[in-house]
Design a protein around this motif. Structure first.
Motif, PDB file in Angstrom:
ATOM      1  N   PRO A  68       0.816  -1.175  -0.052  1.00 54.17           N
ATOM      2  CA  PRO A  68      -0.139  -0.052   0.049  1.00 54.17           C
ATOM      3  C   PRO A  68       0.938   1.354   0.108  1.00 54.17           C
ATOM      4  CG  PRO A  68      -0.836  -1.478   1.799  1.00 54.17           C
ATOM      5  CD  PRO A  68       0.821  -1.830   1.442  1.00 54.17           C
ATOM      6  N   ARG A  72       4.692   3.282   3.588  1.00 54.87           N
ATOM      7  CA  ARG A  72       5.486   2.246   2.615  1.00 54.87           C
ATOM      8  C   ARG A  72       6.937   2.111   3.226  1.00 54.87           C
ATOM      9  NH1 ARG A  72       4.780   1.424  -3.173  1.00 54.87           N
ATOM     10  NH2 ARG A  72       6.914   1.080  -3.826  1.00 54.87           N
ATOM     11  N   ARG A 134      -1.290  -9.054   5.827  1.00 52.82           N
ATOM     12  CA  ARG A 134      -2.522  -8.251   5.179  1.00 52.82           C
ATOM     13  C   ARG A 134      -3.307  -7.596   6.153  1.00 52.82           C
ATOM     14  NH1 ARG A 134      -4.382 -12.884   0.902  1.00 52.82           N
ATOM     15  NH2 ARG A 134      -2.644 -12.887  -0.466  1.00 52.82           N
ATOM     16  N   HIS A 137       0.156  -5.193   8.160  1.00 49.36           N
ATOM     17  CA  HIS A 137       1.752  -5.209   7.474  1.00 49.36           C
ATOM     18  C   HIS A 137       2.878  -5.223   8.503  1.00 49.36           C
ATOM     19  CE1 HIS A 137      -1.424  -3.213   4.712  1.00 49.36           C
ATOM     20  NE2 HIS A 137      -0.602  -4.133   3.936  1.00 49.36           N
TER      21      HIS A 137
END
Length: 143
Positions: A68, A72, A134, A137
């Protein structure tokens, strides 16, 4: 009669892929054994024969998902940190495919020691890790 070790290794690899396909009700890959696609629920795997470099091995790639845009840098740093904890001979490592913006986990294991049960256990463990990644993260507090 002399047995060709290379073809024996390929037959073991194909047999393992065939067993996995039957176990998960996936059509056998036929000529696509070199890159066998095995979805386990919502997690996709690709299994490769070790090739000329390490012929008695299987390389597993587990798709974790798209990276995403938010946080990041923190996510990538956490994956690098996790790689340090995983480091070892034949240990898994996180990867990034820039062209697909995809995080994955790769691992090589010895074909000689592989059984259907041990391979399924490994794939299910990696699938669990992918599902966990998921969720957040891996950006949970660890200190």
């Amino acid at each position: 009669m002399k047995i060709n070790k290379g073809s024996d290794v390929l037959e073991r690899y194909r047999a393992l892929i065939g067993q996995l396909c039957r176990k998960f009700d996936i059509p056998e890959p036929g000529i696509m054994y070199q890159a066998a696609q095995l979805p386990l629920g919502d997690v996709n795997f690709t299994l490769f024969h070790g090739g000329l470099i390490v012929p008695d091995s299987v390389l597993v790639y587990c798709e974790f998902g798209v990276l995403p845009p938010q946080s990041r840098e923190r996510m990538l740093l956490r994956l690098l940190e996790t790689n340090a904890y995983l480091f070892g001979v034949n240990s898994p490592a996180f990867t990034y495919q820039a062209d697909r913006n995809m995080i994955g986990l790769m691992c090589r294991f010895a074909l000689e020691e592989a059984t259907l049960e041990s391979t399924v256990e490994l794939l299910e463990f990696f699938a669990g890790m992918a599902r966990r990644w998921r969720q957040d993260h891996f950006l949970f507090a660890i200190y």
